[in-house]
Design a protein around this motif. Structure first.
Motif, short mmCIF file in Angstrom:
data_model
loop_
_atom_site.label_atom_id
_atom_site.label_comp_id
_atom_site.label_asym_id
_atom_site.label_seq_id
_atom_site.Cartn_x
_atom_site.Cartn_y
_atom_site.Cartn_z
N ARG A 45 87.56 -12.69 -1.42
CA ARG A 45 88.44 -13.69 -1.73
C ARG A 45 89.55 -12.69 -2.68
N GLU A 46 89.36 -11.99 -4.00
CA GLU A 46 89.90 -10.59 -3.85
C GLU A 46 90.95 -10.39 -3.48
N LYS A 47 91.27 -9.67 -2.44
CA LYS A 47 91.71 -8.92 -1.48
C LYS A 47 92.51 -9.08 -0.67
N SER A 48 92.02 -10.55 -0.18
CA SER A 48 92.89 -11.61 1.21
C SER A 48 92.43 -10.72 1.89
N CYS A 49 91.15 -10.36 2.58
CA CYS A 49 91.03 -9.27 3.45
C CYS A 49 89.96 -9.23 4.30
N TRP A 50 89.53 -9.28 5.50
CA TRP A 50 88.39 -9.53 5.69
C TRP A 50 87.61 -7.68 5.23
N LEU A 91 82.59 -17.62 -9.80
CA LEU A 91 83.05 -17.70 -8.53
C LEU A 91 82.48 -16.60 -7.09
N PRO A 92 82.26 -17.33 -5.94
CA PRO A 92 81.80 -16.42 -5.18
C PRO A 92 83.52 -15.01 -4.77
N ARG A 93 83.05 -14.23 -5.05
CA ARG A 93 84.27 -13.31 -4.19
C ARG A 93 84.12 -13.51 -3.09
N ILE A 109 74.31 -14.89 -3.04
CA ILE A 109 73.43 -13.65 -3.43
C ILE A 109 73.88 -12.67 -4.15
N ALA A 110 73.95 -11.74 -4.84
CA ALA A 110 73.86 -11.26 -5.57
C ALA A 110 74.29 -9.47 -4.37
N VAL A 111 75.25 -8.61 -4.65
CA VAL A 111 76.29 -7.39 -3.56
C VAL A 111 76.96 -6.47 -4.75
N PRO A 112 76.25 -5.46 -4.54
CA PRO A 112 76.71 -4.23 -5.70
C PRO A 112 78.08 -4.18 -5.99
N SER A 113 78.98 -4.61 -6.63
CA SER A 113 80.22 -4.46 -7.40
C SER A 113 80.47 -3.01 -7.35
N GLU A 114 81.68 -2.86 -7.45
CA GLU A 114 82.98 -1.00 -7.92
C GLU A 114 82.08 -0.93 -9.16
N THR A 115 82.04 -2.04 -10.46
CA THR A 115 81.99 -1.78 -11.17
C THR A 115 80.21 -1.43 -11.40
N GLY A 116 79.67 -1.31 -10.69
CA GLY A 116 77.91 -0.92 -10.99
C GLY A 116 76.81 -2.25 -11.80
N GLU A 117 78.14 -3.57 -11.52
CA GLU A 117 76.48 -4.72 -11.41
C GLU A 117 77.20 -5.53 -10.44
N GLN A 118 77.39 -6.40 -10.98
CA GLN A 118 76.83 -7.62 -9.15
C GLN A 118 78.41 -8.26 -8.84
N GLU A 119 78.40 -7.99 -7.36
CA GLU A 119 79.31 -9.40 -7.17
C GLU A 119 78.48 -10.93 -6.24
#
Length: 559
Positions: free
Chosen positions: A549-554, A514-516, A470-480
């Protein structure tokens, strides 16, 4: 999107399906086929030990139609809800309606309370066919207010009449009741069906509701017959075939492609009320099936069964299934056939394995014109993802309307094209490629990404049973990209398991695909036909523990 798998069953010459004639109706086809096949079983229900022959169903249908019209006053065009499990009584109810010109609107037998009330009100039903247990749900306080709209309640199956009478006596408005056995008993024989026209409404089937409330697809006799005829052409369905389908009769696949297709082909359909992953091949083998239905959304459940010496011990020639799966194909000795189809239109394109190179679903059928468009309904270049729109080159090849839903009908048919709501594109070979529902398309860094394509690659990973991207909001205003995963076994160290999956995907997908985010789940929300309800995944108030995955955290995120 749907698909099929072609197996290596016994050699047999395909027989022609019943020709589609511009004046044909479903009752006309049954009359003709009953003369041809007589006492041959048309449909069997092995779990209930029931069956109906061609000529037997004709007799029940004509008697039931006479009494619906002449005794209970249901004129052609009246809506009747069928609220029954798969059974011979279901089919007798349905065909009594068809012969009377009464439009049936089946309601999922699992619906209760508000969902049952929604089905009745959306259909605007004036009659209901049900059984004793169904009456208990109909008199529920959340539903009973609708029953005052009914002109007749038809009761099927075995039930305690005293209990039913007690339940109905508490209603503020009495409801006329008749038993199905009495409705279809031998009696006056009048060919009411002969006055029906091929372009008149025959039935309603509801959409699966993956992206919003279900809509009723109003379909003419000719549209239904054309859809099932293409299904038969693809499967090479003939009189010597037996079709096994483990899906409910309120669904397009089992009812239109299944039973109506069987009627046209002169074959026999074997119906079970509920899909069983562990019993799928056993039941297909026991009934002597040469054809079978298996939706792509639940094919992984069959693959997840322990290997058995009987995996290849079947006579199935074609299996309606889905996306390419070399492991499945090798294990069950099958080869794939892909297609793109939808309830409002039917099959739009298909190809059998080995016919053409490329990852598409074949070129559009000659009777279908297909265009890929942008949000302003302008055609997009080949290879660009947009919405799939369809325009038939023959009359009566799409639905009449969404029943009692003029706004949805107008949106779907705007600018003289039927808008499917599906994303897709044409590849370099001219084949139609499916890219998921438009609401499931992900916009990331200026590019439209198909969630379906990511789903398909994740499912190739040996440790994954199923997934929903699924798509979720990203900090850039688009989607992750957020991947909801169901594992075949406990993955243990979640971080390591996600890293291994990411490495696998990195070799198969563009970097932007690739999923984040990764989230493990016990199960995915599904429709009654097994499709993943991605809207339900997106709209959860809170998600489970999710690995970034990008920030390596839960993280713990909200919708």
């Amino acid at each position: 999107m749907n698909g099929m798998v072609h197996g290596t069953g016994p050699d047999a010459l395909p027989a022609p399906v019943t020709a589609i004639e511009i004046g044909n109706t479903i009752p006309r086809v049954l009359v003709r086929q009953a003369q041809r096949f007589g006492a041959k079983p048309l449909i069997a229900f092995p779990r209930q030990r029931q069956s109906l022959s061609y000529d037997g169903l004709l007799a029940f249908s004509k008697a039931g139609a006479y009494r619906l019209q002449r005794v209970h006053g249901l004129a052609p065009g009246t809506i009747a809800a069928i609220y029954l499990q798969n059974s011979a009584d279901y089919v007798k109810s349905w065909f009594s309606c068809l012969f009377a010109g009464v439009v049936d609107a089946p309601i999922n037998r699992e619906f209760r309370k508000s969902s049952l009330f929604f089905g009745l009100t959306t259909a605007a039903a004036e009659a209901v066919f049900t059984d004793g247990q169904g009456v208990e749900h109909l008199v529920d306080p959340e539903v009973r207010g609708y029953l005052g709209n009914l002109r007749v309640l038809v009761l099927a199956g075995d039930y305690d009449r005293a209990t039913v009478d007690r339940l109905l006596s508490a209603l503020p408005t009495p409801v006329p009741v008749v038993e199905l056995d009495a409705l279809t008993a031998p009696g006056p024989d009048e060919d009411l069906w002969a006055t029906l026209k091929s372009n008149e409404p025959a039935l309603i089937r509801f959409t699966s509701g993956t992206t919003g409330p279900a809509k009723g697809i109003l379909q003419s006799h000719l549209h239904v017959l054309a859809k099932s005829a293409v299904h038969n052409e693809v499967l090479e369905y003939g009189p010597d075939d037996v079709l096994y389908t483990p899906f409910p009769l309120h669904h397009n696949l089992a009812s239109i492609n299944g039973l109506i297709g069987t009627l046209q082909a002169g074959g026999t359909m074997v119906s079970v009320a509920k899909f069983s992953a562990s019993g799928f091949w056993r039941e297909a083998r026991e009934c002597g099936a040469t054809l079978a239905h298996l939706l792509q959304s639940i094919a992984p459940l069959v693959s997840a069964q322990p290997p058995s010496p009987d995996d290849r011990n079947h006579r199935v020639r074609y299996l309606w299934s889905g996306r390419p799966d070399p492991v499945f194909e090798e294990r069950f000795n099958v080869r794939r056939v892909q297609l793109y189809a939808l309830g409002e239109v039917g099959v739009v394109s298909y190809k059998r394995g080995g016919e053409e190179a490329g990852a598409g679903m074949g070129r559009p059928l000659p009777q279908m014109e297909v265009r890929i468009i942008d949000p302003l309904d302008r055609p997009v270049p080949s290879g660009t993802v947009g919405e799939i729109t369809v325009r038939p080159r023959q009359p009566h090849r799409v639905m009449l309307a969404y029943h009692n839903n003029l706004p949805a009908t107008m949106r779907a048919f705007r600018n003289l094209w039927f808008h499917t709501g599906d994303g897709g594109y044409f590849n370099e070979t001219g084949e139609l490629c499916f890219a998921g529902r438009m609401g499931d398309t992900i916009r990331r860094r200026g590019v439209n990404i198909s969630s379906e394509q990511i789903d398909a690659e994740i499912r190739r990973y040996a440790a994954i049973e199923d997934c929903g991207v699924i798509a979720v909001p990203s900090e850039t205003g688009e989607q992750e990209i957020h991947a909801c995963l169901v594992w075949k076994a406990d993955p243990g160290d979640g971080e390591k398991a996600f890293d291994l999956l990411s490495a696998f995907l990195a070799e198969r997908l563009p970097k932007s695909y690739l999923p984040r985010f990764y989230e493990s789940m016990q199960e995915l929300p599904r429709t009654n036909t097994g499709k993943v309800r991605k809207a339900a995944l997106r709209e959860r108030p809170r998600y489970g523990p999710t690995w970034d995955r990008e920030k390596s955290c839960w993280i713990q995120r909200s919708s």
